[in-house]
Scaffold this motif. Structure first.
Motif, short mmCIF file in Angstrom:
data_model
loop_
_atom_site.label_atom_id
_atom_site.label_comp_id
_atom_site.label_asym_id
_atom_site.label_seq_id
_atom_site.Cartn_x
_atom_site.Cartn_y
_atom_site.Cartn_z
N SER A 28 0.71 -1.27 0.04
CA SER A 28 0.16 0.05 -0.09
C SER A 28 0.87 1.44 -0.25
O SER A 28 0.27 2.63 -0.18
CB SER A 28 -0.95 -0.06 1.29
N SER A 29 2.11 1.14 0.17
CA SER A 29 3.12 2.26 0.12
C SER A 29 3.70 2.61 -1.08
O SER A 29 4.29 3.68 -1.19
CB SER A 29 4.31 1.95 1.02
N SER A 30 3.25 2.10 -2.31
CA SER A 30 3.65 2.26 -3.55
C SER A 30 3.22 3.74 -4.08
O SER A 30 4.20 4.46 -4.54
CB SER A 30 3.20 1.39 -4.62
N SER A 31 2.14 4.23 -3.90
CA SER A 31 1.83 5.40 -4.40
C SER A 31 2.32 6.57 -3.62
O SER A 31 2.76 7.48 -3.98
CB SER A 31 0.10 5.55 -4.18
N ALA A 32 2.54 6.17 -2.24
CA ALA A 32 3.38 7.21 -1.37
C ALA A 32 4.97 7.36 -1.59
O ALA A 32 5.31 8.38 -1.86
CB ALA A 32 3.23 6.66 0.19
N THR A 33 5.40 6.20 -2.16
CA THR A 33 6.96 5.98 -2.40
C THR A 33 6.79 6.91 -3.90
O THR A 33 7.72 7.65 -3.76
CB THR A 33 7.15 4.60 -2.66
N LYS A 34 6.14 6.61 -4.64
CA LYS A 34 6.02 7.60 -6.02
C LYS A 34 5.86 9.22 -5.67
O LYS A 34 6.65 9.95 -6.03
CB LYS A 34 5.00 7.07 -6.96
N GLY A 35 5.05 9.62 -4.53
CA GLY A 35 4.87 10.89 -4.36
C GLY A 35 6.35 11.52 -3.52
O GLY A 35 6.59 12.40 -3.91
N GLU A 36 6.81 10.46 -2.80
CA GLU A 36 8.05 10.72 -2.10
C GLU A 36 9.16 11.09 -3.01
O GLU A 36 10.15 12.17 -3.16
CB GLU A 36 8.41 9.93 -1.31
N SER A 37 9.28 10.32 -4.38
CA SER A 37 10.23 10.39 -5.27
C SER A 37 9.91 11.61 -5.96
O SER A 37 11.14 12.21 -6.25
CB SER A 37 10.11 9.16 -6.18
N GLU A 38 8.89 11.90 -6.13
CA GLU A 38 8.59 13.12 -6.98
C GLU A 38 8.83 14.47 -6.21
O GLU A 38 9.53 15.32 -6.70
CB GLU A 38 7.19 13.42 -7.61
N GLU A 39 8.62 14.36 -5.00
CA GLU A 39 8.96 15.42 -3.92
C GLU A 39 10.33 15.48 -3.88
O GLU A 39 10.98 16.52 -3.68
CB GLU A 39 8.21 15.09 -2.54
N TYR A 40 11.22 14.38 -3.59
CA TYR A 40 12.58 14.42 -3.57
C TYR A 40 13.25 15.01 -4.83
O TYR A 40 14.25 15.89 -4.76
CB TYR A 40 13.39 12.97 -3.40
#
Length: 521
Positions: A28-40
């Protein structure tokens, strides 16, 4: 130098791995990870200039080879080839031992002055620093940081220097003291090209000594003569190290031009780009003093210079030249163009861009002639469009491998000048290139003899003789009696050595026997 471009998938993977670890492996963390990557990624690219390369990790070894940049399609990375490292200030791969900023992640941020604002920030004659503080206009781009943030020295190229030279104005710039044209291709005196003598300038850089004097004697043997009956001439940009001043005196006696190429020939190329006015004076005016004393040249004919490594010294170099009464520089290179450029004075803006990523071209008005170095076309078949850059020094045309190639190269570049605007054709050498390649020398001598036999309007002259003609343009028929080109017209055999100085304590040795002594330092 080849760079290997890759898309930074590893960055997203790195962030994803971190996210997976922190969530205990939950999908369930995949969408959050994508968001984190874009934010980074967004944070990484914050305040980065377009096309700017920077490091994720600072350090020696592979870390110094790896850099990334932000693009519209995401992050991209390069790794410099083995043996190289990335110079963060130059923004290019370079030899590892030349890169001194491996511990820096980003290049230095330079604050720009507030030159263009909706409302004026300062009174007349003043400009605003990046922090809004007003300074005298003349302090901007003068080589010294006067603004607290240094912004007065960060926006100083030929297009942005507030005190830059103006565009060519032919109503003001008139011969014999000034010559300019909008694109640099106009012929002095507005003569038709068919009436212009084709001038060819042969130059050699560095020392004159027993390693090359026989080569020079073979080329300029006294039998090769221009259409006006005078012996062909060359210009020697002389550096002090290893020079034999008896040999220098002899070349001057024969009518060749001696010009300055520095005392030390400092091996740090950046030295020449950043040298002060005083540095330039010590190197170039100092070399002239040495030449005049030890080669007994007393006719004030040492009036030109060329910087080592063709590294232009910006306004400091040209300020020195004005102060020390040098007539011309021959360091600035113009990229390969058709038609080629004529020499010009520096009173007005250069008619071409500053060629070379690391060059420091002058931006201001200077009372100096620029004997611009037109790049030569080195294509083997000029009829085929090929993306091959030109070369300024003949010996830097590294695709010339045989005498036949060299002969064809000379013919094509001669025709390129002769059939267009007849701008002077510059052939710039280091003597070793001809000496170490007998096939090239044979082709060169054959070509010179052929030109002299075939053309009654082609002249091998010195740099100063080109300026003399430009100051007083004469048609190809009139130039046969052009008095400035008659000086030392036909120098007889024999030598006149009046140096009479041997100073071994200073490691300067001068002798009338050319083969006996070299100068050591």
């Amino acid at each position: 130098m080849r760079w290997f471009i890759i898309i930074l998938g590893f960055l997203a993977a790195h962030v994803a791995a971190q996210g997976s670890s922190s969530s205990g492996g939950s999908g369930s963390s995949s969408s959050a990870t994508k968001g984190e990557s874009e934010e980074y990624e967004k944070e990484l690219c914050k305040e980065k200039e377009a096309g700017e390369w920077f490091r994720l990790v600072a350090g020696e070894g592979d870390s110094c080879r790896d850099v990334i940049q932000c693009t519209s399609s995401g992050l991209q990375a390069i790794r410099c080839p083995a043996g190289l490292a990335f110079d963060i200030e130059k923004q290019t791969c370079d030899w590892k031992d030349q890169v001194k900023n491996c511990l820096k992640k980003t290049k230095e941020k330079k604050v720009k002055p507030l030159l263009y604002t909706d409302e004026p920030l300062c009174s007349d004659g003043q400009l605003a620093c990046g922090d809004g503080v007003c300074m005298e206009r003349t302090l901007f781009c003068n080589g010294e940081k006067d603004c607290a943030d240094g912004s007065d020295e960060t926006y100083c190229d030929i297009n942005h220097d507030p005190n830059r030279a103006p565009p060519c104005d032919k109503s003001v710039c008139v011969l014999p003291d000034c010559f300019c044209s909008e694109d640099g291709t106009a012929i002095p005196g507005d003569l038709p090209s068919s009436q212009v003598p084709q001038m060819i300038t042969i130059t050699f850089d560095d020392a004159i000594n027993n390693n090359n004097i026989e080569l020079y004697t073979e080329i300029f043997n006294g039998k090769r003569k221009n259409p006006n009956g005078c012996q062909i001439k060359a210009t020697y940009f002389l550096s002090h190290k290893y020079s034999n001043y008896s040999a220098v005196q002899e070349m001057h006696r024969r009518g060749h031009e001696i010009a300055s190429h520095s005392i030390t020939h400092n091996g740090d190329e950046n030295f020449w780009s950043n040298a002060t006015v005083d540095d330039w004076a010590k190197e170039m005016a100092g070399m002239r003093i040495i030449v005049e004393k030890f080669a007994n040249i007393s006719d004030n004919s040492v009036v030109g210079l060329r910087a080592p490594y063709l590294r232009v010294g910006g306004n400091n170099q040209f300020v020195m030249m004005e102060e020390q009464a040098f007539l011309y520089d021959s360091t600035i290179t113009a990229s390969l163009t058709n038609p080629p450029l004529w020499p010009y004075t520096m009173y007005f803006r250069m008619p071409h861009r500053c060629h070379g990523n690391l060059q420091n071209c002058p931006t201001r008005s200077h009372a100096v002639w620029e004997m611009v170095m037109n790049e030569l076309d080195r294509r083997e078949d000029p009829t085929i469009e090929e993306d091959l850059p030109g070369c300024a020094m003949v010996d830097s045309c590294n695709n010339i491998l045989t005498g036949d190639q060299f002969y064809n190269f000379l013919n094509y570049n001669f025709d390129r000048h002769y059939q267009q605007n007849r701008a002077p054709l510059g052939l710039y050498f280091h003597a070793a290139w001809l000496k170490n390649n007998p096939e090239f020398l044979e082709a060169f001598l054959y070509w010179i003899d052929e030109v002299l036999e075939k053309y009654d309007d082609a002249y091998f002259v010195t740099m100063t003789q080109v300026i003399q003609w430009m100051q007083n343009p004469r048609t190809k028929s009139e130039v046969k009696s052009f008095e400035p080109w008659k000086d030392k017209c036909d120098v007889p055999e024999g030598r006149s050595c009046n140096v009479g100085v041997i100073e071994r304590s200073n490691k300067i040795t001068v002798s009338c026997d050319i083969k006996k002594f070299n100068v050591s330092t």
